[in-house]
Design a protein around this motif. Structure first.
Motif, PDB file in Angstrom:
ATOM      1  N   GLY A  59       0.797  -1.222   0.000  1.00  0.00           N
ATOM      2  CA  GLY A  59       0.000   0.000   0.000  1.00  0.00           C
ATOM      3  C   GLY A  59       0.829   1.270   0.000  1.00  0.00           C
ATOM      4  N   LEU A  60       2.088   1.178  -0.468  1.00  0.00           N
ATOM      5  CA  LEU A  60       2.972   2.360  -0.506  1.00  0.00           C
ATOM      6  C   LEU A  60       2.770   3.085  -1.842  1.00  0.00           C
ATOM      7  N   PHE A  61       1.634   3.765  -1.951  1.00  0.00           N
ATOM      8  CA  PHE A  61       1.232   4.344  -3.238  1.00  0.00           C
ATOM      9  C   PHE A  61       2.107   5.521  -3.668  1.00  0.00           C
ATOM     10  N   MET A  84      -1.769  -4.099 -15.107  1.00  0.00           N
ATOM     11  CA  MET A  84      -2.510  -5.072 -14.299  1.00  0.00           C
ATOM     12  C   MET A  84      -2.161  -4.961 -12.817  1.00  0.00           C
ATOM     13  N   LEU A  85      -0.874  -4.691 -12.534  1.00  0.00           N
ATOM     14  CA  LEU A  85      -0.458  -4.501 -11.139  1.00  0.00           C
ATOM     15  C   LEU A  85      -1.182  -3.312 -10.509  1.00  0.00           C
ATOM     16  N   LEU A  86      -1.242  -2.208 -11.255  1.00  0.00           N
ATOM     17  CA  LEU A  86      -1.913  -1.012 -10.756  1.00  0.00           C
ATOM     18  C   LEU A  86      -3.412  -1.250 -10.587  1.00  0.00           C
ATOM     19  N   LEU A  87      -4.005  -1.891 -11.594  1.00  0.00           N
ATOM     20  CA  LEU A  87      -5.447  -2.122 -11.562  1.00  0.00           C
ATOM     21  C   LEU A  87      -5.846  -3.009 -10.392  1.00  0.00           C
ATOM     22  N   GLU A  88      -5.117  -4.096 -10.204  1.00  0.00           N
ATOM     23  CA  GLU A  88      -5.417  -5.004  -9.093  1.00  0.00           C
ATOM     24  C   GLU A  88      -5.256  -4.313  -7.745  1.00  0.00           C
ATOM     25  N   SER A  89      -4.183  -3.534  -7.623  1.00  0.00           N
ATOM     26  CA  SER A  89      -3.907  -2.873  -6.346  1.00  0.00           C
ATOM     27  C   SER A  89      -4.974  -1.830  -6.016  1.00  0.00           C
ATOM     28  N   TYR A  90      -5.315  -1.002  -7.001  1.00  0.00           N
ATOM     29  CA  TYR A  90      -6.329   0.023  -6.766  1.00  0.00           C
ATOM     30  C   TYR A  90      -7.692  -0.605  -6.492  1.00  0.00           C
ATOM     31  N   ALA A  91      -7.996  -1.691  -7.209  1.00  0.00           N
ATOM     32  CA  ALA A  91      -9.274  -2.375  -6.993  1.00  0.00           C
ATOM     33  C   ALA A  91      -9.334  -2.947  -5.588  1.00  0.00           C
ATOM     34  N   ARG A  92      -8.250  -3.573  -5.158  1.00  0.00           N
ATOM     35  CA  ARG A  92      -8.196  -4.220  -3.843  1.00  0.00           C
ATOM     36  C   ARG A  92      -8.333  -3.209  -2.707  1.00  0.00           C
TER      37      ARG A  92
END
Length: 416
Positions: A59-61, A84-92
């Motif tokens: 979560g170190l955005f 995909m990394l960004l999308l998954e992280s933001y979605a989560r």
């Protein structure tokens, strides 16, 4: 290698960065990355993705954003894995606006999301009250030639259930089985939870029994929902019977978790302190996860036990587990059930300051807090804020608004 004058290849650095980032050792991953650059290597997109993954997992955005800025400065184009990394992280993490922006970039670049990512996106729409948009996304996915898998079916079943479309949820469940996908624990959890919420306890119990026959045990949070619905109707015999059936089925490792939850809900009355609950689980060899902490918080919150709910949140932080939107929503619910609406408002402000996007659960729970405090004008204000935030109000929120407006009309003597 360094002692004998040898130097790792760039791929070795990338593998090491990825390994360190995966286990959360981001400081060391970043140090290796900087060393690689100092030695004259020009990092490829693979190395940037490895570092990015480590930062996003924790979560170190802000640090993740710096990685993206450096890539842009060096003219290193993000690839599909980056997006995909960004999308998954933001979605989560529930970062709604960031998710929309990334999804738009993915489409502009001609990349297509996997079925797993589509299931996450459907979940975001679901959580923000946009269930019709979720179904549009399902059609878009099929148009792009991406076949629905178990993740997608689970998201669709959960979306239908959340908005009271129980017949459609069961139809999707049957279609999922027809397509050859066996229900997993998420499938059963959704069916049990939403039938409970709709008051269909008999049907929920049927799904629980089918779930147990398949060798699965409900998520602790779902078990809390189940026993709380039975408890509200005074059906303690059914709670004890369900618990005993689960014990007979042989669940051992997680048995203490269910026992603690039944206890918190008043069946036995031993565990009124969150730290004692965690200690009891550890004594049985169970390390509390994010899901277990949320289950404990949920059990306390439903009874308005604010101090215990806060205690769970602090224990969760002490374990190094990131506080998510679900936990904060539970905290609002605890304050709401205890009649402490000002504290509930402060949690909403904390959610916004943390960069999270409040969802329909956040707003409807806050409406409940104001309604119980007889602050009916504030109920209307929260409802308006919910709509302006793009969340579609659920049935309970609409009913609360209607009741609040009726009371206000009676007070003022004219229609509001």
């Amino acid at each position: 290698m360094g002692a004998v004058g040898m130097q790792p290849a760039i791929n070795s650095y990338a593998c090491l960065i990825n390994a360190l980032g995966t286990v959360g050792r981001t400081l060391e991953a970043d140090a290796i990355f900087q060393e690689m650059k100092e030695l004259g290597f020009r990092p490829r997109v693979r190395s940037y993705n490895a570092l990015l993954k480590g930062f996003l997992r924790k979560g170190l955005f802000k640090l993740a954003t710096k990685v993206l800025m450096e890539m842009e400065e060096l003219d290193i184009d993000p690839n599909q894995e980056t997006y995909m990394l960004l999308l998954e992280s933001y979605a989560r993490s529930g970062r709604l606006e960031d998710t929309w922006l990334i999804l738009k970039e993915i489409k502009n670049e001609g990349f297509y999301a996997s079925s797993y990512v589509y299931s996450k996106l459907i979940g975001i729409y679901r959580d923000h009250g946009m269930w019709k948009n979720a179904l549009d996304l399902l059609r878009e996915m099929q148009d792009n030639g991406v076949s629905p898998d178990r993740h997608v079916y689970n998201s669709v079943i959960d979306t239908f259930g959340k908005y009271g479309q129980l017949d459609e949820a069961v139809d999707a469940f049957e279609k999922m089985k027809h397509e050859g996908f066996s229900p997993d624990i998420m499938t059963w959890n959704s069916l049990i939870k939403w039938h409970c919420k709709a008051g269909e306890l008999h049907q929920a119990l049927k799904f629980l029994n089918r779930m147990l026959e398949c060798g699965f045990y409900p998520d602790p949070k779902i078990f809390v929902t189940f026993i709380s619905c039975l408890g509200e109707e005074g059906k303690w015999r059914e709670i004890r019977r369900a618990f005993e059936v689960m014990k007979l089925k042989g669940f051992k490792e997680s048995g203490i978790v269910y026992g603690v939850l039944v206890d918190i809900y008043g069946q036995y009355g031993k565990f009124q302190d969150a730290s004692e609950c965690v200690s009891a689980m550890r004594a049985e060899g169970i390390e509390p996860s994010c899901g277990v902490f949320c289950a404990l918080a949920n059990a306390y919150a439903q009874q308005g036990m604010c101090e215990q709910t806060v205690s769970v949140l602090r224990l969760m932080e002490a374990e190094g587990i990131e506080i998510n939107l679900t936990m904060l929503n539970l905290l609002i619910n605890a304050f709401s059930n205890a009649g402490r609406h000002m504290e509930a408002v402060s949690v909403l402000e904390h959610i916004k300051e943390s960069g999270l996007s409040p969802d329909v659960v956040t707003y409807s729970t806050l409406m409940k807090a104001f309604f119980r405090a007889r602050k009916f004008d504030q109920v209307q204000e929260v409802y308006k804020e919910m709509e302006s935030a793009g969340c579609v109000p659920d049935r309970k929120a609409r009913e609360m608004l209607q009741n609040a407006l009726l009371i206000l009309e009676q007070r003022h003597g004219h229609k509001i």
